[in-house]
Write a protein that holds these residues in place. Structure first.
Motif, PDB file in Angstrom:
ATOM      1  N   SER A   1       0.851  -1.247   0.507  1.00 43.07           N
ATOM      2  CA  SER A   1      -0.357   0.218   0.407  1.00 43.07           C
ATOM      3  C   SER A   1       0.459   1.342   0.309  1.00 43.07           C
ATOM      4  CB  SER A   1      -0.881   0.142   1.286  1.00 43.07           C
ATOM      5  OG  SER A   1      -0.337  -0.056   2.187  1.00 43.07           O
TER       6      SER A   1
ATOM      7  N   SER B   1       0.700   2.875  -4.235  1.00 41.45           N
ATOM      8  CA  SER B   1      -0.429   3.301  -3.781  1.00 41.45           C
ATOM      9  C   SER B   1      -0.655   3.506  -5.074  1.00 41.45           C
ATOM     10  CB  SER B   1      -0.204   4.617  -3.288  1.00 41.45           C
ATOM     11  OG  SER B   1       0.857   5.371  -3.292  1.00 41.45           O
TER      12      SER B   1
ATOM     13  N   GLN C   1      -2.999   0.668  -6.961  1.00 41.37           N
ATOM     14  CA  GLN C   1      -3.771   0.648  -6.178  1.00 41.37           C
ATOM     15  C   GLN C   1      -4.807   1.334  -6.048  1.00 41.37           C
ATOM     16  OE1 GLN C   1      -2.504  -0.117  -1.524  1.00 41.37           O
ATOM     17  NE2 GLN C   1      -3.166  -1.793  -1.744  1.00 41.37           N
ATOM     18  N   GLN C   2      -4.905   2.634  -6.307  1.00 41.97           N
ATOM     19  CA  GLN C   2      -5.791   3.343  -5.652  1.00 41.97           C
ATOM     20  C   GLN C   2      -6.724   2.970  -7.083  1.00 41.97           C
ATOM     21  OE1 GLN C   2      -6.938   5.799  -3.512  1.00 41.97           O
ATOM     22  NE2 GLN C   2      -8.548   5.745  -4.949  1.00 41.97           N
ATOM     23  N   ASN C   3      -6.144   3.246  -8.529  1.00 38.65           N
ATOM     24  CA  ASN C   3      -6.609   3.624  -9.915  1.00 38.65           C
ATOM     25  C   ASN C   3      -7.245   1.919  -9.557  1.00 38.65           C
ATOM     26  OD1 ASN C   3      -5.852   5.664 -10.334  1.00 38.65           O
ATOM     27  ND2 ASN C   3      -4.293   4.999 -11.470  1.00 38.65           N
TER      28      ASN C   3
ATOM     29  N   ASP D   1     -11.059   2.095  -7.927  1.00 43.80           N
ATOM     30  CA  ASP D   1     -11.501   2.672  -8.212  1.00 43.80           C
ATOM     31  C   ASP D   1     -12.503   2.274  -9.292  1.00 43.80           C
ATOM     32  OD1 ASP D   1     -10.802   4.674  -6.711  1.00 43.80           O
ATOM     33  OD2 ASP D   1     -10.229   5.576  -8.251  1.00 43.80           O
TER      34      ASP D   1
ATOM     35  N   ARG E   1     -13.081   8.485  -2.701  1.00 45.47           N
ATOM     36  CA  ARG E   1     -11.770   9.049  -2.911  1.00 45.47           C
ATOM     37  C   ARG E   1     -11.643   9.686  -2.023  1.00 45.47           C
ATOM     38  NH1 ARG E   1     -10.073  10.417  -7.904  1.00 45.47           N
ATOM     39  NH2 ARG E   1     -10.887   9.165  -9.003  1.00 45.47           N
TER      40      ARG E   1
END
Length: 106
Positions: free
Chosen positions: A53, A57, A60-62, A65, A92
């Motif tokens: 993470s 990051s 991971q965020q994409n 989403d 987000r």
């Protein structure tokens, strides 16, 4: 924690590496599995700069989403891409409130 049968039925999707648990929970919910929070602490883990993470990051965020977008398309199929993107962006950014008109749609 969960039933083994649910994990066997749903399995992990390698397309969602680094968010595979989140993807699994969303798919389990969509299939009608009951998800609950346990009242006590059942796991402790260390947070450090080398964990995924921290190192991955953005990726991971994409991917999270993309899971969220799929989730909202299933939940509210009448929404367009712009509306779904707006919801995902709001979540987000940590803005937990929703417009009154949106809440009525639920």
């Amino acid at each position: 924690m969960g039933r083994r049968s649910a994990f066997v039925e749903l399995g992990y999707d390698p397309a969602y590496g680094h968010v595979e648990d989140y993807d699994l929970w969303q798919r389990a919910w969509a299939r009608g599995y009951k998800l609950v929070n346990l009242p006590g602490i059942v796991l402790r883990y260390c947070v450090h700069a080398g964990q995924v993470s921290a190192r991955k990051s953005v990726e991971q965020q994409n991917k999270a989403d993309s899971v969220r977008k799929r989730h909202w398309r299933v939940l509210l199929p009448g929404l367009g891409d712009g509306e779904i993107n707006g919801i995902v962006e709001m979540l987000r950014e940590g803005r937990g409130h929703t417009p009154h008109a949106f809440c009525q749609a639920l």
